[in-house]
Scaffold this motif. Structure first.
Motif, PDB file in Angstrom:
ATOM      1  N   ALA A 111      85.939 -50.524  31.840  1.00 52.19           N
ATOM      2  CA  ALA A 111      85.890 -49.388  32.764  1.00 52.19           C
ATOM      3  C   ALA A 111      85.533 -48.094  32.047  1.00 52.19           C
ATOM      4  CB  ALA A 111      87.238 -49.237  33.476  1.00 52.19           C
ATOM      5  N   GLY A 112      85.735 -48.057  30.736  1.00 50.34           N
ATOM      6  CA  GLY A 112      85.465 -46.843  29.976  1.00 50.34           C
ATOM      7  C   GLY A 112      83.994 -46.531  29.829  1.00 50.34           C
ATOM      8  N   ARG A 113      83.135 -47.496  30.104  1.00 51.59           N
ATOM      9  CA  ARG A 113      81.708 -47.190  29.968  1.00 51.59           C
ATOM     10  C   ARG A 113      81.026 -46.973  31.314  1.00 51.59           C
ATOM     11  NH1 ARG A 113      78.952 -52.515  27.202  1.00 51.59           N
ATOM     12  NH2 ARG A 113      79.413 -54.087  28.785  1.00 51.59           N
ATOM     13  N   TYR A 114      81.826 -46.628  32.301  1.00 54.87           N
ATOM     14  CA  TYR A 114      81.286 -46.256  33.609  1.00 54.87           C
ATOM     15  C   TYR A 114      81.398 -44.751  33.816  1.00 54.87           C
ATOM     16  CZ  TYR A 114      80.906 -51.070  35.244  1.00 54.87           C
ATOM     17  OH  TYR A 114      80.542 -52.381  35.401  1.00 54.87           O
ATOM     18  N   ASP A 115      80.340 -44.191  34.359  1.00 55.65           N
ATOM     19  CA  ASP A 115      80.325 -42.782  34.781  1.00 55.65           C
ATOM     20  C   ASP A 115      80.161 -42.810  36.302  1.00 55.65           C
ATOM     21  OD1 ASP A 115      79.902 -40.121  35.320  1.00 55.65           O
ATOM     22  OD2 ASP A 115      78.042 -39.948  34.176  1.00 55.65           O
ATOM     23  N   ILE A 116      81.252 -42.609  37.023  1.00 59.08           N
ATOM     24  CA  ILE A 116      81.262 -42.721  38.485  1.00 59.08           C
ATOM     25  C   ILE A 116      81.239 -41.320  39.091  1.00 59.08           C
ATOM     26  CG2 ILE A 116      82.459 -43.581  40.517  1.00 59.08           C
ATOM     27  CD1 ILE A 116      81.493 -45.828  38.745  1.00 59.08           C
ATOM     28  N   ARG A 117      80.224 -41.044  39.898  1.00 61.88           N
ATOM     29  CA  ARG A 117      80.111 -39.752  40.581  1.00 61.88           C
ATOM     30  C   ARG A 117      79.978 -40.037  42.080  1.00 61.88           C
ATOM     31  NH1 ARG A 117      76.060 -36.414  36.422  1.00 61.88           N
ATOM     32  NH2 ARG A 117      76.669 -37.579  34.533  1.00 61.88           N
ATOM     33  N   ASN A 118      81.121 -40.282  42.717  1.00 61.09           N
ATOM     34  CA  ASN A 118      81.161 -40.721  44.110  1.00 61.09           C
ATOM     35  C   ASN A 118      81.198 -39.502  45.039  1.00 61.09           C
ATOM     36  OD1 ASN A 118      83.458 -42.613  46.195  1.00 61.09           O
ATOM     37  ND2 ASN A 118      81.237 -42.528  46.259  1.00 61.09           N
ATOM     38  N   ARG A 119      80.028 -38.824  45.137  1.00 65.77           N
ATOM     39  CA  ARG A 119      79.933 -37.581  45.899  1.00 65.77           C
ATOM     40  C   ARG A 119      78.469 -37.246  46.108  1.00 65.77           C
ATOM     41  NH1 ARG A 119      78.349 -34.364  41.704  1.00 65.77           N
ATOM     42  NH2 ARG A 119      79.206 -34.853  39.637  1.00 65.77           N
ATOM     43  N   PHE A 120      78.238 -36.179  46.877  1.00 59.69           N
ATOM     44  CA  PHE A 120      76.872 -35.671  47.012  1.00 59.69           C
ATOM     45  C   PHE A 120      76.426 -35.114  45.666  1.00 59.69           C
ATOM     46  CE2 PHE A 120      73.954 -32.108  47.720  1.00 59.69           C
ATOM     47  CZ  PHE A 120      72.948 -32.764  48.421  1.00 59.69           C
ATOM     48  N   ILE A 121      75.207 -35.429  45.267  1.00 59.52           N
ATOM     49  CA  ILE A 121      74.680 -34.986  43.973  1.00 59.52           C
ATOM     50  C   ILE A 121      73.672 -33.860  44.208  1.00 59.52           C
ATOM     51  CG2 ILE A 121      73.620 -35.708  41.815  1.00 59.52           C
ATOM     52  CD1 ILE A 121      76.199 -37.203  42.430  1.00 59.52           C
ATOM     53  N   GLU A 122      73.933 -32.702  43.610  1.00 66.76           N
ATOM     54  CA  GLU A 122      73.033 -31.560  43.756  1.00 66.76           C
ATOM     55  C   GLU A 122      71.702 -31.818  43.042  1.00 66.76           C
ATOM     56  OE1 GLU A 122      73.535 -29.070  45.664  1.00 66.76           O
ATOM     57  OE2 GLU A 122      75.670 -29.219  46.103  1.00 66.76           O
ATOM     58  N   ASP A 123      70.671 -31.075  43.449  1.00 64.34           N
ATOM     59  CA  ASP A 123      69.307 -31.353  42.991  1.00 64.34           C
ATOM     60  C   ASP A 123      69.155 -31.353  41.468  1.00 64.34           C
ATOM     61  OD1 ASP A 123      68.700 -31.489  45.643  1.00 64.34           O
ATOM     62  OD2 ASP A 123      67.400 -29.717  45.691  1.00 64.34           O
ATOM     63  N   ALA A 124      69.683 -30.339  40.798  1.00 63.91           N
ATOM     64  CA  ALA A 124      69.518 -30.257  39.342  1.00 63.91           C
ATOM     65  C   ALA A 124      70.227 -31.414  38.654  1.00 63.91           C
ATOM     66  CB  ALA A 124      70.048 -28.928  38.820  1.00 63.91           C
ATOM     67  N   GLU A 125      71.358 -31.835  39.210  1.00 61.42           N
ATOM     68  CA  GLU A 125      72.079 -32.969  38.634  1.00 61.42           C
ATOM     69  C   GLU A 125      71.299 -34.264  38.840  1.00 61.42           C
ATOM     70  OE1 GLU A 125      76.551 -34.991  38.782  1.00 61.42           O
ATOM     71  OE2 GLU A 125      76.035 -33.366  40.155  1.00 61.42           O
ATOM     72  N   VAL A 126      70.655 -34.399  40.001  1.00 65.00           N
ATOM     73  CA  VAL A 126      69.791 -35.558  40.237  1.00 65.00           C
ATOM     74  C   VAL A 126      68.711 -35.622  39.164  1.00 65.00           C
ATOM     75  CG1 VAL A 126      68.100 -36.607  41.795  1.00 65.00           C
ATOM     76  CG2 VAL A 126      70.184 -35.584  42.732  1.00 65.00           C
ATOM     77  N   ALA A 127      68.062 -34.500  38.932  1.00 65.21           N
ATOM     78  CA  ALA A 127      66.991 -34.467  37.933  1.00 65.21           C
ATOM     79  C   ALA A 127      67.513 -34.866  36.559  1.00 65.21           C
ATOM     80  CB  ALA A 127      66.370 -33.074  37.895  1.00 65.21           C
ATOM     81  N   GLN A 128      68.681 -34.354  36.186  1.00 66.20           N
ATOM     82  CA  GLN A 128      69.230 -34.676  34.871  1.00 66.20           C
ATOM     83  C   GLN A 128      69.602 -36.153  34.757  1.00 66.20           C
ATOM     84  OE1 GLN A 128      69.476 -32.118  32.312  1.00 66.20           O
ATOM     85  NE2 GLN A 128      69.392 -34.079  31.232  1.00 66.20           N
ATOM     86  N   LEU A 129      70.135 -36.724  35.831  1.00 63.82           N
ATOM     87  CA  LEU A 129      70.480 -38.146  35.820  1.00 63.82           C
ATOM     88  C   LEU A 129      69.255 -39.013  35.547  1.00 63.82           C
ATOM     89  CD1 LEU A 129      72.949 -38.363  38.844  1.00 63.82           C
ATOM     90  CD2 LEU A 129      73.490 -38.913  36.463  1.00 63.82           C
ATOM     91  N   PHE A 130      68.147 -38.687  36.196  1.00 60.49           N
ATOM     92  CA  PHE A 130      66.943 -39.495  36.007  1.00 60.49           C
ATOM     93  C   PHE A 130      66.289 -39.227  34.663  1.00 60.49           C
ATOM     94  CE2 PHE A 130      67.588 -40.381  40.416  1.00 60.49           C
ATOM     95  CZ  PHE A 130      67.035 -41.645  40.600  1.00 60.49           C
TER      96      PHE A 130
END
Length: 366
Positions: free
Chosen positions: A240-259
């Protein structure tokens, strides 16, 4: 020629599609102010954008809105009306008053996805009726066309295939804000992005991660998007320690950074028609792993965008993740193919040219 486009949701798709069409003919676009006002700067300046006071489904203001919308259509005198989705209940009641202007409707999903609580808020008859009373339909692939022909009893000449255009605005946002990929630290980042509902196959991704616990100790899984709670599957996780869970609406700049940060984008769907996430990943030049559902194989395989695996098969998914994890050259080649596809044959401009050709064909046939 003038096309009038209407849609109440699907912001990323609409920005890409309308912008592409506007390169080839005059476009009037009507969208809800509450959903689109903050996105107005992303639209091609050639689009005649109308931010409308578009009520929600249950609002008593809908009859007045339909009256105002019909006045707009009569004033604009478009050659064709294109509804970019069949998921707006009240437009069913206005469409008969728009005749004789040809009406086209895009059906993104012929069947509702399992567990998709967003779509299920709409009565089942509403999208069905809109598709049936439209003279022409647009779908995103040949298999979807076959399904639409069976379901809606249309002539093959009245159902048109247009691919979902690449979603480029997040990659453009990354360039505007000088966002960059995080510093390499040996971690292999796998991204599952979007609305997290049952059909997205999260359980199978988690089972695949558990199988790779020892083989890929540097693996990190990011699950980003609103929907079902991914932590419900914690007992299945290898680590479970290697999961990054973001269970919410993702703002545009964060979307870009994720990709930007992702090495691989996974779409382990158990059911699908097509995918906006695939078109977003391509714009960032990211290789994908998709399941053989809907139009995903027909999109990914011939264009060399990634690896296709069997749906609901965690072992097959684990093998594909390991294959890409251990072969950076393959990842780079698939990513380059994806970027070329997003900027070339599947760019908004190219899809827009195909849409303009469909409009001209429809107008000639009326």
């Amino acid at each position: 020629m003038k096309a009038l486009l209407l849609v109440s949701e699907l912001e990323d798709y609409t920005i890409a599609f309308a912008g592409g069409v506007a390169r080839h003919l005059d476009v009037v676009l009507g969208v809800p102010r509450r959903r689109y006002a903050h996105l107005a700067s992303w639209f091609d300046p050639a689009i005649d954008l109308h931010l409308l006071d578009w009520p929600r489904h249950r609002s008593l203001a809908n009859p007045w809105f339909l009256h105002q919308l019909t006045r707009l259509i009569r004033n604009e005198k478009p050659n064709v009306i294109h509804l970019l989705s069949n998921s707006t209940l009240w437009l069913n009641f206005a469409a008969p008053f728009w005749r004789p202007i040809p009406l086209i409707t895009t059906v993104h999903d012929v069947d509702v996805h399992p567990g998709d609580s967003d779509t299920r808020t709409l009565p089942g008859w509403a999208p069905e009726l809109m598709a049936r009373q439209s003279g022409h339909l647009v779908v995103h692939g040949e298999e979807l066309k076959r399904m639409a022909l069976d379901r809606y009893s249309k002539s093959p000449d009245c159902v048109h295939v247009l691919s979902h255009p690449a979603i480029q605005r997040y990659a453009e946002l990354a360039r505007q804000q000088n966002l960059a990929r995080g510093q390499a630290d040996g971690t292999l980042r796998v991204l599952l992005f979007g609305r997290i509902f049952a059909y997205k196959g999260l359980e199978h991704l988690i089972r695949a991660e558990a199988m790779l616990k020892d083989a890929l100790p540097n693996l990190r899984i990011t699950v980003a998007g609103r929907g079902d709670n991914p932590w419900l599957f914690q007992p299945l996780m290898g680590d479970a320690g290697r999961y990054d869970i973001r269970n919410r609406f993702i703002e545009d700049a964060e979307v870009a950074q994720l990709f930007l940060d992702a090495d691989i984008v996974v779409l382990p769907y158990t059911e699908a028609s097509q995918s906006g996430v695939l078109n977003l990943a391509a714009a960032f030049g990211k290789p994908v792993i998709v399941t053989d559902v809907g139009e995903l194989r027909a999109t990914v395989q011939p264009n060399g965008l990634g690896i296709v695996v069997s749906p609901a098969d965690a072992e097959d998914l684990a093998k594909a993740i390991r294959t890409l994890a251990e072969n950076s050259e393959l990842r780079n080649n698939l990513g380059a193919n994806a970027l070329a596809w997003a900027r070339g044959p599947n760019s908004p401009e190219q899809v827009g040219a195909q849409a303009a050709a469909v409009y001209r064909e429809v107008v000639r046939s009326c």
